[in-house]
Scaffold this active site. Structure first.
Site, short mmCIF file in Angstrom:
data_model
loop_
_atom_site.label_atom_id
_atom_site.label_comp_id
_atom_site.label_asym_id
_atom_site.label_seq_id
_atom_site.Cartn_x
_atom_site.Cartn_y
_atom_site.Cartn_z
N ASP A 99 -46.20 7.09 50.67
CA ASP A 99 -46.53 6.72 49.31
C ASP A 99 -46.18 7.91 48.42
O ASP A 99 -46.53 9.05 48.73
CB ASP A 99 -48.03 6.43 49.22
CG ASP A 99 -48.35 5.24 48.36
OD1 ASP A 99 -47.89 5.24 47.20
OD2 ASP A 99 -49.05 4.33 48.81
N ASP A 201 -45.55 4.53 43.71
CA ASP A 201 -46.71 4.00 43.00
C ASP A 201 -46.37 3.72 41.53
O ASP A 201 -45.71 4.53 40.87
CB ASP A 201 -47.84 5.04 43.09
CG ASP A 201 -49.19 4.48 42.70
OD1 ASP A 201 -49.65 3.52 43.32
OD2 ASP A 201 -49.79 5.03 41.74
N GLU A 264 -43.46 -0.08 43.56
CA GLU A 264 -44.60 -0.95 43.26
C GLU A 264 -44.49 -1.37 41.80
O GLU A 264 -44.57 -0.53 40.89
CB GLU A 264 -45.94 -0.24 43.48
CG GLU A 264 -47.11 -1.19 43.29
CD GLU A 264 -48.39 -0.54 42.78
OE1 GLU A 264 -49.47 -1.12 42.97
OE2 GLU A 264 -48.33 0.55 42.17
N HIS A 325 -53.72 -3.05 49.56
CA HIS A 325 -55.04 -2.45 49.42
C HIS A 325 -55.65 -2.69 48.05
O HIS A 325 -56.78 -2.26 47.80
CB HIS A 325 -54.94 -0.95 49.70
CG HIS A 325 -54.03 -0.25 48.73
ND1 HIS A 325 -52.67 -0.50 48.66
CD2 HIS A 325 -54.28 0.66 47.76
CE1 HIS A 325 -52.14 0.23 47.71
NE2 HIS A 325 -53.09 0.94 47.15
N ASP A 326 -54.91 -3.30 47.13
CA ASP A 326 -55.44 -3.58 45.80
C ASP A 326 -55.85 -5.03 45.60
O ASP A 326 -56.44 -5.36 44.56
CB ASP A 326 -54.38 -3.24 44.73
CG ASP A 326 -54.05 -1.76 44.69
OD1 ASP A 326 -54.95 -0.94 44.94
OD2 ASP A 326 -52.88 -1.42 44.40
O1 TEU Z 1 -51.91 0.36 41.85
C1 TEU Z 1 -51.47 0.04 40.58
C2 TEU Z 1 -52.00 -1.09 39.95
O2 TEU Z 1 -51.45 -1.34 38.91
C3 TEU Z 1 -53.11 -1.92 40.46
O3 TEU Z 1 -54.25 -1.31 40.89
C4 TEU Z 1 -53.37 -2.75 39.31
O4 TEU Z 1 -54.24 -2.22 38.42
C5 TEU Z 1 -53.48 -4.20 39.62
O5 TEU Z 1 -53.43 -4.44 40.96
C6 TEU Z 1 -52.31 -4.88 38.90
O6 TEU Z 1 -52.48 -6.24 38.93
C7 TEU Z 1 -51.54 1.58 42.36
C8 TEU Z 1 -52.22 1.77 43.69
O7 TEU Z 1 -51.78 0.78 44.58
C9 TEU Z 1 -53.71 1.74 43.47
O8 TEU Z 1 -54.41 1.79 44.67
C10 TEU Z 1 -54.05 2.92 42.59
O9 TEU Z 1 -55.42 2.88 42.27
C11 TEU Z 1 -53.23 2.93 41.31
O10 TEU Z 1 -51.87 2.66 41.51
C12 TEU Z 1 -53.30 4.27 40.65
O11 TEU Z 1 -52.55 5.19 41.38
#
Ligand code: TEU
Ligand code: CA
Length: 546
Positions: A99, A201, A264, A325-326
Site C-alpha cells: 500500500d 491510496d 484506489e 477493509h473499508d
Molecule cells: O480509503 C479512502 C476512502 O475514500 C474511503 O474510506 C472512503 O471514504 C469511502 O470508502 C469512499 O466511498 C482509503 C483507505 O482505504 C482507508 O482505509 C483510509 O482510511 C483512507 O484512504 C485514508 O487513508
C-alpha cells in the site's frame, strides 16, 4: 490477447495485516504471521498479496497515517522481517504488492514537524497551509472524509492546514517538486527490496483546485449520510492535473521491470477509466468497485458490467473487487448463498480479481460493542453505520481459542461462530465456500478463456445474469441465478456443454443442451468445445501458485 502478465492473469489477495495472523501474542497480526500463512495462500491459488500499510504509524487511521515511509512499524516487525516475507513469497511464486499512501502523511511525520515549525521553514510548502478567512474561520468550505471541516488551525503559526481525512493526516502538496521527488524515492526504496507493485491510496485525491474554490452543495444529500456528502467534491478531488502525477508515478514504477500500479479510485465509471491515462500511460489497474457499490440485482449488474466493458480504453485491462477493509463484507451484504454466486461472478468476469481476506470463508460483518470501537471514522460520526471495524476482524483459521489468530487478546472481537466457520473446517468440507473459491481459482487458472479470453454478455432475464468467455477452441458459459426461484436460460448454438462447476457442488459433469435450468441461488460454469474436454474441476484440485 496482447502481452499477458502476472497482474492480468493472476488473482490478488488483500491482507489487512492487523487481522491476518499474530505471532507474538499482542493480539495484532504481524509480518511473521503473514509469512507463516503463505502456504495457505498458495493452496488457495492466490498469485499476489496486497498488504495494507505496515509502516511506522501512530495508528490514528490504522496505518494510513504514516510517520516514516521507508521502515516497518515495530508492531508488525522489522525491515528484516519484511525482506524475509518477500523472499518466502517469491520462493512460492507469490508477488508482493504494498500500500502506498501519497495523499497524506501522519502529523507525526518528521516532514510535517518541520513544516509546521514556522512559516519560513523550507518544508512549509510540502503541505497545504492557508491563512484564515477574514472572519478567522477555515479558508474554504471543504469537509473531511471522516466528518467536520477539512482544515485545522495550527496555533503556533496562525495558519490552517488541509486534511482530506483525519486532522492527524495532513495532505501533502503534490504541486511541490521536492515532495514529488521524495515520494518517488519511496517507491524506488521498496522496489529495490523486491516489491512487485503498489496499491495507491486515494489516487484521485492527489491534486486539489489551484484556487481552493468552495465545493458546491450536494442537492441529493440526506441526513444519515456521511458529512462529506453534504458537498459535491468538484474542486477537492479528481482534478485534471492529477493525471500528470499518475503518469509520473507510472514512469517511476516502470523504472523496474514487471511492476504493477493499482489505483484506489471511487468515481463513476466514465471518470474512473480516465485513470488508465492517455495511451495507457497511467495506472495499470484503476480499482473497479462497481460490484461493491451496486445493489445485488441481476439487471443492474448486467448494465454496469456492460457499461464498464464499453468504457475501457483500447488495451486497458479490466479488474473487479468484491470487498475491502473499508466496505461491509459481501456475505453480510447479500447473504451466504449469494456470496457463493458472487465468488463465481468475481472469478469468471474478464479482468484481474481482487479478493479480500476472509471472504473466501464467507466471513461476515462482526458487530462491535460501543466500548470496543476502534475505527476513527465511527468515533467522529458515531451511530450512523459507517464503522469499518466489522469487516476488519481477525481471520478465522481453526476452532481453537481465538480461531488460531492469536494467543493474546485480539484487537477486535472474533466472529461468534468461528468454531464452525474457519479455514480448517472448511478445507475439509467439499461443499464449503472455501473449497468453492479454491475450485473457481483452479478452474480460472486451467482455462485461458477465463484468464485472458474474450467477454460477451449473454442475453438473460429477471434474476439471471449470464456471460460467455472464449479463447482458442474454448467457450465457457457462466449462468448465475441471483434469486430464490429456479430459472431457465436458453443455451442454443453452442452444441452440447458440460457443467464444469456448480456453486452448489451437485451437478458437475451434467450435459447441457438447448436450455439450462438454474436452481435457486445457483451459479454454473459450463464448458463447450475444448473447455469441456478437461472435465469438471475436482473438489481437491492440484495446488496453484503460478
Ligand atoms: O480509503 C479512502 C476512502 O475514500 C474511503 O474510506 C472512503 O471514504 C469511502 O470508502 C469512499 O466511498 C482509503 C483507505 O482505504 C482507508 O482505509 C483510509 O482510511 C483512507 O484512504 C485514508 O487513508
Ligand atoms: Ca503481533
Amino acid at each position: 490477447m496482447t502481452n499477458p502478465t502476472w497482474w492480468k492473469e493472476g488473482i490478488i489477495y488483500q491482507i489487512y495485516p492487523r487481522s491476518f495472523q499474530d505471532t507474538n501474542g499482542d493480539g495484532i497480526g504481524d509480518l511473521a504471521g503473514i509469512a507463516a500463512r503463505l502456504d495457505y495462500l498458495v493452496w488457495l491459488g492466490a498469485d499476489a498479496i496486497w498488504i495494507s500499510p505496515i509502516y511506522p504509524s501512530p495508528m490514528a487511521d490504522f496505518g494510513y497515517d504514516i510517520s516514516d515511509y521507508c521502515d516497518v512499524d515495530p508492531l508488525f516487525g522489522s525491515l528484516h522481517d519484511f525482506d524475509h516475507l518477500v523472499e518466502e513469497a517469491h520462493r512460492r511464486n507469490l508477488k508482493v504488492i504494498l500500500d502506498y499512501v501519497p495523499n497524506h502523511t501522519s502529523d507525526q511525520h518528521a516532514w510535517f514537524a518541520e513544516s509546521r515549525a514556522s512559516r519560513s521553514n523550507p518544508k512549509r510548502d510540502w503541505y497545504y497551509w492557508k491563512d484564515p478567512n477574514p472572519d478567522g474561520g477555515p479558508p474554504n468550505n471543504w469537509i473531511s472524509n471522516f466528518g467536520g471541516s477539512a482544515w485545522e488551525l495550527d496555533p503556533g503559526t496562525g495558519q490552517y492546514y488541509y486534511h482530506a481525512f483525519l486532522k492527524q493526516q495532513p495532505d501533502l502538496n503534490w504541486r511541490n517538486s521536492e515532495v514529488v521527488a521524495a515520494m518517488s524515492d519511496v517507491l524506488r526504496f521498496w522496489m529495490r527490496r523486491g516489491v512487485d507493485g503498489f496499491r495507491v491510496d486515494v489516487l484521485w485525491h492527489l491534486m486539489k483546485d489551484a484556487e481552493w474554490r468552495d465545493n458546491p452543495p450536494n442537492p441529493a444529500f440526506r441526513e444519515g449520510q456521511p458529512d462529506i456528502e453534504r458537498l459535491l467534491q468538484v474542486h477537492s478531488a479528481d482534478q485534471p492535473e492529477v493525471h500528470g502525477i499518475v503518469q509520473h508515478l507510472r514512469r517511476v514504477v516502470d523504472e523496474f521491470p514487471d511492476r504493477v500500479l493499482i489505483g484506489e479510485i471511487y468515481l463513476p465509471i466514465d471518470r474512473l477509466v480516465t485513470y488508465y491515462g492517455r495511451d495507457l500511460s497511467g495506472a495499470h489497474l484503476p480499482f473497479n468497485f462497481q460490484l461493491i457499490q451496486s445493489a445485488w440485482i441481476a439487471r443492474q449488474l448486467a448494465a454496469l458490467i456492460r457499461e464498464y466493458e464499453a468504457a475501457l480504453p483500447a488495451g486497458g485491462w479490466p479488474n473487479w473487487v468484491l470487498g475491502n477493509h473499508d466496505k461491509p463484507r459481501i456475505a453480510s451484504r447479500i447473504g451466504r448463498p449469494q456470496a457463493r454466486v458472487a465468488a463465481m461472478l468475481l472469478l469468471t468476469l474478464r479482468g484481474t480479481p481482487t479478493l479480500y481476506y476472509g471472504d473466501e470463508i464467507g466471513m461476515e460483518n462482526v458487530s462491535i460493542p460501543a466500548d470496543q470501537v476502534q475505527d476513527p471514522w465511527e468515533k467522529n460520526e458515531p451511530g450512523l453505520g459507517f464503522n469499518r471495524d466489522p469487516q476488519r476482524t481477525p481471520m478465522q483459521w481453526g476452532d481453537e481459542e481465538n480461531a488460531g489468530f492469536t494467543i493474546g487478546k485480539p484487537w477486535l472481537p472474533l466472529e461468534l461462530r468461528f468454531r464452525e466457520r474457519n479455514v480448517k473446517a472448511f478445507a475439509a468440507d467439499r461443499n464449503s465456500i472455501l473449497v468453492l473459491y479454491r475450485r473457481l481459482i483452479a478452474l480460472r487458472r486451467r482455462h485461458k478463456a477465463l484468464t485472458i479470453g474474450s467477454y460477451r454478455e449473454v442475453e438473460s432475464e429477471g434474476d439471471v445474469l449470464a456471460h460467455e468467455r472464449a479463447a482458442g477452441g474454448e467457450v465457457i458459459l457462466v449462468a448465475l441465478n441471483l434469486g430464490r426461484e429456479a430459472q431457465r436460460l436458453k443455451a442454443r448454438g453452442r452444441g452440447t456443454g458440460q457443467v464444469l462447476l456448480s456453486t452448489l457442488g451437485s451437478r458437475e459433469g451434467e450435459a447441457i443442451h438447448a436450455e439450462i435450468e438454474i436452481g435457486p441461488d445457483e451459479g454454473l460454469v459450463i464448458g463447450y468445445g475444448a473447455a469441456a474436454d478437461a472435465g469438471p474441476i475436482e473438489a481437491d484440485p492440484p495446488e496453484g501458485g503460478g
